[in-house]
Design a protein around this motif. Structure first.
Motif, PDB file in Angstrom:
ATOM      1  N   ILE A  24       0.840  -1.208   0.000  1.00  0.00           N
ATOM      2  CA  ILE A  24       0.000   0.000   0.000  1.00  0.00           C
ATOM      3  C   ILE A  24       0.867   1.246   0.000  1.00  0.00           C
ATOM      4  O   ILE A  24       0.641   2.197  -0.758  1.00  0.00           O
ATOM      5  N   THR A  25       1.888   1.247   0.843  1.00  0.00           N
ATOM      6  CA  THR A  25       2.748   2.434   0.994  1.00  0.00           C
ATOM      7  C   THR A  25       3.620   2.656  -0.237  1.00  0.00           C
ATOM      8  O   THR A  25       3.707   3.768  -0.764  1.00  0.00           O
ATOM      9  N   ASN A  26       4.243   1.594  -0.717  1.00  0.00           N
ATOM     10  CA  ASN A  26       5.246   1.738  -1.771  1.00  0.00           C
ATOM     11  C   ASN A  26       4.695   1.601  -3.186  1.00  0.00           C
ATOM     12  O   ASN A  26       5.379   1.931  -4.155  1.00  0.00           O
ATOM     13  N   LYS A  27       3.465   1.103  -3.311  1.00  0.00           N
ATOM     14  CA  LYS A  27       2.897   0.904  -4.639  1.00  0.00           C
ATOM     15  C   LYS A  27       1.568   1.632  -4.805  1.00  0.00           C
ATOM     16  O   LYS A  27       1.422   2.518  -5.638  1.00  0.00           O
ATOM     17  N   TRP A  28       0.579   1.265  -3.982  1.00  0.00           N
ATOM     18  CA  TRP A  28      -0.773   1.813  -4.180  1.00  0.00           C
ATOM     19  C   TRP A  28      -0.804   3.322  -3.944  1.00  0.00           C
ATOM     20  O   TRP A  28      -1.482   4.060  -4.653  1.00  0.00           O
ATOM     21  N   LEU A  29      -0.078   3.815  -2.951  1.00  0.00           N
ATOM     22  CA  LEU A  29      -0.062   5.253  -2.649  1.00  0.00           C
ATOM     23  C   LEU A  29       1.023   6.013  -3.417  1.00  0.00           C
ATOM     24  O   LEU A  29       1.166   7.212  -3.253  1.00  0.00           O
ATOM     25  N   PHE A  30       1.783   5.291  -4.252  1.00  0.00           N
ATOM     26  CA  PHE A  30       2.848   5.919  -5.044  1.00  0.00           C
ATOM     27  C   PHE A  30       2.221   6.309  -6.383  1.00  0.00           C
ATOM     28  O   PHE A  30       2.064   5.482  -7.273  1.00  0.00           O
ATOM     29  N   VAL A  31       1.870   7.579  -6.545  1.00  0.00           N
ATOM     30  CA  VAL A  31       1.115   8.057  -7.710  1.00  0.00           C
ATOM     31  C   VAL A  31       1.907   7.837  -8.998  1.00  0.00           C
ATOM     32  O   VAL A  31       3.082   8.218  -9.079  1.00  0.00           O
ATOM     33  N   ARG A  77     -11.113  15.999   0.091  1.00  0.00           N
ATOM     34  CA  ARG A  77     -10.017  16.735   0.735  1.00  0.00           C
ATOM     35  C   ARG A  77      -9.020  17.285  -0.274  1.00  0.00           C
ATOM     36  O   ARG A  77      -8.418  18.338  -0.067  1.00  0.00           O
ATOM     37  N   PHE A  78      -8.875  16.564  -1.410  1.00  0.00           N
ATOM     38  CA  PHE A  78      -7.915  16.984  -2.420  1.00  0.00           C
ATOM     39  C   PHE A  78      -8.428  18.168  -3.234  1.00  0.00           C
ATOM     40  O   PHE A  78      -7.662  18.801  -3.957  1.00  0.00           O
ATOM     41  N   ASP A  79      -9.727  18.429  -3.162  1.00  0.00           N
ATOM     42  CA  ASP A  79     -10.328  19.501  -3.953  1.00  0.00           C
ATOM     43  C   ASP A  79     -10.443  20.815  -3.196  1.00  0.00           C
ATOM     44  O   ASP A  79     -10.807  21.843  -3.773  1.00  0.00           O
ATOM     45  N   GLU A  80     -10.145  20.811  -1.888  1.00  0.00           N
ATOM     46  CA  GLU A  80     -10.381  22.010  -1.066  1.00  0.00           C
ATOM     47  C   GLU A  80      -9.430  23.141  -1.418  1.00  0.00           C
ATOM     48  O   GLU A  80      -9.827  24.298  -1.477  1.00  0.00           O
ATOM     49  N   ASN A  81      -8.179  22.828  -1.622  1.00  0.00           N
ATOM     50  CA  ASN A  81      -7.190  23.884  -1.881  1.00  0.00           C
ATOM     51  C   ASN A  81      -6.135  23.347  -2.836  1.00  0.00           C
ATOM     52  O   ASN A  81      -5.326  22.502  -2.466  1.00  0.00           O
ATOM     53  N   SER A  82      -6.168  23.811  -4.094  1.00  0.00           N
ATOM     54  CA  SER A  82      -5.235  23.284  -5.096  1.00  0.00           C
ATOM     55  C   SER A  82      -3.792  23.687  -4.821  1.00  0.00           C
ATOM     56  O   SER A  82      -2.860  23.140  -5.420  1.00  0.00           O
ATOM     57  N   LYS A  83      -3.574  24.657  -3.874  1.00  0.00           N
ATOM     58  CA  LYS A  83      -2.203  25.052  -3.537  1.00  0.00           C
ATOM     59  C   LYS A  83      -1.576  24.114  -2.509  1.00  0.00           C
ATOM     60  O   LYS A  83      -0.380  24.163  -2.265  1.00  0.00           O
ATOM     61  N   GLU A  84      -2.405  23.285  -1.904  1.00  0.00           N
ATOM     62  CA  GLU A  84      -1.874  22.329  -0.930  1.00  0.00           C
ATOM     63  C   GLU A  84      -1.182  21.193  -1.667  1.00  0.00           C
ATOM     64  O   GLU A  84      -1.660  20.717  -2.688  1.00  0.00           O
ATOM     65  N   GLU A  85      -0.048  20.762  -1.137  1.00  0.00           N
ATOM     66  CA  GLU A  85       0.711  19.713  -1.810  1.00  0.00           C
ATOM     67  C   GLU A  85       0.046  18.352  -1.639  1.00  0.00           C
ATOM     68  O   GLU A  85      -0.499  18.043  -0.580  1.00  0.00           O
ATOM     69  N   PHE A  86       0.134  17.568  -2.691  1.00  0.00           N
ATOM     70  CA  PHE A  86      -0.500  16.250  -2.743  1.00  0.00           C
ATOM     71  C   PHE A  86      -0.072  15.384  -1.558  1.00  0.00           C
ATOM     72  O   PHE A  86      -0.905  14.760  -0.884  1.00  0.00           O
ATOM     73  N   ARG A  87       1.214  15.354  -1.272  1.00  0.00           N
ATOM     74  CA  ARG A  87       1.749  14.432  -0.264  1.00  0.00           C
ATOM     75  C   ARG A  87       1.420  14.833   1.164  1.00  0.00           C
ATOM     76  O   ARG A  87       1.577  14.042   2.089  1.00  0.00           O
ATOM     77  N   LYS A  88       0.932  16.084   1.345  1.00  0.00           N
ATOM     78  CA  LYS A  88       0.665  16.562   2.705  1.00  0.00           C
ATOM     79  C   LYS A  88      -0.749  16.246   3.174  1.00  0.00           C
ATOM     80  O   LYS A  88      -1.106  16.544   4.322  1.00  0.00           O
ATOM     81  N   ILE A  89      -1.608  15.686   2.284  1.00  0.00           N
ATOM     82  CA  ILE A  89      -2.971  15.321   2.683  1.00  0.00           C
ATOM     83  C   ILE A  89      -2.938  13.917   3.252  1.00  0.00           C
ATOM     84  O   ILE A  89      -2.554  12.959   2.579  1.00  0.00           O
ATOM     85  N   ASN A  90      -3.347  13.801   4.519  1.00  0.00           N
ATOM     86  CA  ASN A  90      -3.239  12.532   5.235  1.00  0.00           C
ATOM     87  C   ASN A  90      -4.291  11.523   4.767  1.00  0.00           C
ATOM     88  O   ASN A  90      -5.423  11.883   4.461  1.00  0.00           O
TER      89      ASN A  90
END
Length: 827
Positions: free
Chosen positions: A82-89, A158-171
């Motif tokens: 999950i960490t190294n494959k599924w969550l690796f965009v 959560r990813f749509d709230e603020n496009s300036k927020e970095e992808f990796r910082k959304i928990n």
């Protein structure tokens, strides 16, 4: 060089810059999710593909009122996966061959051998979930021993709230559990695998949409059958009661045996109405026997291409040849299976499936085992078949004529599916080679047989019948098959693996097609190393040459006689010219003679029969005799081979012999009176005058005092192309029919029906139609008779009229007893 190095070494520390890095916006989720995958069905396809790549043997799609489950029994994932494959965009372990690297050996050994490649490889299919709903719950348990259930919750909003927020910082929330949570459905959770739960759905999944999904899934995995290595089930509790009423067996997920037994040919129509159950497609078995097909595949080492063609269940040929396409290399596999749909096959498809073939699709493309959209959809023309057919309607096949599949297995660097998943494969050099193979080795070879043999037979029935028996019984079509096959194998690199000898049998030395087909037969026999056939060819060729020599000698004797006659005619003409008194009298005589020739088609006597006409008469009767002999020879071969001879076979044989024998009879009557050549296939004359003069000359001669024939022609000048023998047969059969009904007189009235139509009405005073005949037009049916006749005469009349593009009707003579037959012909 040393000085330059020292100079670079002295660059001041303050001029150096730190490296820069990309930052990824959270909006990337939308770009590779909803914006890229724009169709709900395609989103479901991506999740099914992921299950396939996870080595699942079963996928369950559950549609509740506000929730979708995608459940598979694949290898599952560990927390590390999950960490190294599924969550690796955008990362895909399928591309670097590490997808199954950590599987234990005993599990890998159970994997289906067909799964050599992966259905997906871009690492973005997981974002299909965003297309379907706002919330995702992922539960997965690895096949590894002792694995627990890993649970991941994703809130896509959560990813749509603020496009300036970095992808990796959304928990992303994660927890571990001891069991799968699957309490609101009857589907049992797998021991290992993955459960995707999607809520806050983006659209409604009603009955119509679910039926469309089920139909599309059937074509996604296999449009011409069912895969054995993966089963897809759909569960929609809201429609289960309706489906059971239609005939669904919930335990098997298929149509019940009772429905199949009640309607064995049409149960597939019912299946199209059922939402729940296993996804299947009963198309393949409808096509194998019914029509012409071609199969082409690339060998495992990609060095050879094998082609096999069958016609309505019978092998035609099988060949092997070198692969000329440099981009279709090792680790690439190609397999093509294509069916030509004649009218019978299309009707069978519609009857069994409940939909028209054009609504189902045509040539589907599969990459690594899964459908590539939209190739094969009704409105799609990926390979330009319809555009090409518009340039040559009678020479080329279009999407409406075909159904089949192209299977491609290969590496992503050679074949790549469009990222949007609805635009086919990317145009790489390997894909261009695939297109060339499809046209050169599949389409053109199928067309060579379908349009070059079946369509060229000029027989509408042959285009549509479900058996190829007529090709084996017709020498002209067999000769075309020989020509086609000999061109195909006339190459030292082409190996003939197998062929059907019954399609190549024109060994009768008296056959009109023996000599033109001889070299082709020799080539095919040599390629096949068929020594027995080569001996038969040699013997037949010897007999043919002897016959040819005898005919040449006879022809020379006739030519000598003709030369003597010409010399005598020349001397007579010289005497005639001397006897002419003036040039004006000669001109008037020639003018009168010319007008008489235009007006009179038939001579009035047989006193002036010349050698040309006798030779012509002999040739024509001989040709028809050979035709009768060939019909009898074909039947004799069937008897010798022990084939079953039916009553219908015998009736067909007698019909053909009767038809040809009628021509022989008419040739002997016409040949001595006609100004045209009796062996001419077609003439262009005034057909009304031809019929009038035939009835007044030949007709009155044949029937003499038995029938009083009167003719009224009010349609002079109706010129058209026709075959004299056939028109003579039409008139003769109508007169003979009057004689059989004990008529004493026949009236023939020919009337003009405008500039482009003519009516020929034949009335007699015979017994007329029996009171038991409700529809007089039944007399034109083959074998129908109320006399001691064969029932073929009026049937032959109707066939001739059809050939002229006309119609014929029968009705009682209202002015008294008897019958009236009216023929209407249009130019």
């Amino acid at each position: 060089m040393e000085r330059a190095k020292k100079t670079r070494a002295r660059v001041p520390e303050r001029n150096r810059r730190s490296p820069l890095h990309f930052k990824v916006s959270s909006y990337l989720k939308t770009i590779i999710g909803r914006d890229l995958i724009t169709d709900d069905l395609v989103a479901v396809f991506e999740l099914v593909k992921n299950a396939f790549d996870a080595r699942a043997t079963r996928v369950d799609l559950v549609f509740l009122e506000e929730k979708i489950y995608v459940i598979d029994n694949g290898k599952g994932m560990t927390l590390g996966d999950i960490t190294n494959k599924w969550l690796f965009v955008a990362y895909s372990a399928k591309q670097d061959d590490t997808e199954d690297a950590d599987l234990r050996g005993d599990y890998r050994g159970k994997l289906n051998a067909k799964r050599e490649s992966f259905a997906g490889n871009k690492g973005v299919g997981r974002f299909s979930c965003d297309r379907l709903g706002s919330y995702l719950k992922l539960q997965t348990r690895s096949v590894k021993r002792g694995s627990k259930v890993e649970v991941v919750d994703v809130d896509w909003t959560r990813f749509d709230e603020n496009s300036k927020e970095e992808f990796r910082k959304i928990n992303i929330h994660h927890k571990t559990s001891t069991r799968f949570e699957l309490d609101d459905t009857d589907v049992d959770p797998p021991s290992n695998g993955t459960i995707i739960e999607i809520t806050q759905l983006g659209s409604l999944w009603d009955q119509a949409k679910l039926l469309k999904l089920k139909s599309s899934l059937a074509k996604l995995v296999n449009p011409l059958g069912t895969r054995d290595d993966i089963k897809i089930w759909i569960h929609a509790p809201a429609y289960i009661d309706t489906d059971i009423e239609y005939g669904l067996d919930p335990s098997s997920g298929e149509i019940s045996d009772k429905v199949r037994a009640t309607d064995p040919d049409g149960y597939a129509k019912t299946a199209l109405k059922i939402v729940n159950g296993i996804v299947k497609n009963p198309v393949f078995d409808l096509l194998v026997i019914k029509t012409t097909s071609i199969r082409v595949h690339l060998s495992r080492d990609a060095k050879k291409i094998t082609t096999e063609m069958t016609d309505r269940g019978d092998l035609l040929y099988k060949i092997k040849e070198p692969n000329p396409y440099k981009h279709l290399k090792r680790r690439t596999r190609i397999a093509v299976e294509l069916f030509y749909l004649n009218r019978a096959a299309k009707a069978n498809f519609t009857r069994r499936m409940g939909i028209n073939q054009t609504q189902f699709g045509h040539v589907f493309l599969f990459y690594n085992g899964f459908r590539v959209y939209p190739v094969g959809e009704p409105e799609n023309d990926e390979f330009g078949l319809d555009k090409r057919k518009a340039q040559g309607y009678a020479r080329f096949l279009g999407t409406r004529d075909l159904i089949g599949r192209i299977d491609v297995w290969g590496e992503p660097r050679h074949f790549r599916e469009s990222s949007s998943r609805d635009a086919g494969l990317v145009q790489t050099p390997a894909y261009e080679d695939l297109e060339n193979l499809f046209f050169e080795k599949v389409i053109k070879r199928l067309e060579a047989y379908v349009t070059g043999v079946i369509w060229e037979g000029k027989d509408e029935e042959e285009k549509n019948r479900e058996s190829s028996d007529s090709i084996r019984s017709r020498e002209d079509l067999r000769a075309k098959v020989i020509g086609m096959l000999s061109k195909l194998v006339d190459n030292e690199d082409v190996e003939l693996l197998d062929y059907n000898p019954s399609f190549l049998d024109v060994m009768h030395e008296r056959s009109l097609f023996f000599e033109p087909a001889l070299e082709g037969i020799k080539l095919v026999a040599g390629k096949a190393n068929d020594r027995k056939l080569l001996r038969q060819i040699k013997e037949a060729e010897k007999r043919f040459n002897e016959l040819k020599k005898a005919e040449a000698e006879a022809r020379q004797r006739v030519l000598d006689e003709q030369e003597a006659r010409k010399q005598a005619e020349a001397r007579a003409l010289e005497e005639q010219q001397k006897a002419e008194t003036t040039r004006q009298e000669k001109a008037e005589l020639e003018k009168a003679l010319s007008e008489e020739r235009k007006r009179v088609i038939f001579h009035r006597s047989i006193a002036s029969i010349d050698t040309d006409k006798l030779l012509n008469l002999h040739h024509q009767i001989k040709t028809y005799s050979y035709t009768i002999e060939n019909h009898l020879t074909t039947m004799q071969r069937k008897l010798d081979l022990g084939r079953k001879i039916t009553e219908d076979d015998i009736r067909k044989l007698l019909d053909r012999i009767s038809f040809t024998n009628r021509k022989v009879k008419l040739v002997t009557e016409i040949a001595t009176r006609a100004n045209f050549r009796v062996d001419a296939e077609e003439i262009t004359e005034d057909i009304s005058s031809y019929i009038e003069q035939y009835a007044n000359t030949i007709g009155k001669t044949i029937y003499n005092k038995r029938l009083k024939i009167t003719t009224v022609n009010n349609a002079h000048g109706f010129e058209m192309a026709f075959k004299p023998i056939e028109v003579s047969m039409m008139v003769d059969n109508l007169l003979d029919n009057a004689r059989k009904s004990r008529a004493k007189k026949v009236d023939i009235v020919i009337e003009s029906k405008g500039k482009k139509a003519v009516s020929i009405k034949v009335s007699d005073n015979g017994d007329g139609f029996s009171e038991t005949i409700e529809n007089p037009d039944r007399v034109f049916e083959k074998g129908f008779t109320t006399t001691r006749g064969s029932g073929l005469g009026l049937y032959h009349v109707s066939e001739v009229v059809k050939g002229l593009g006309g119609t014929i009707t029968a009705f009682p003579n209202n002015e008294g007893k008897g019958a009236i037959f009216e023929v209407k012909i249009r130019k």
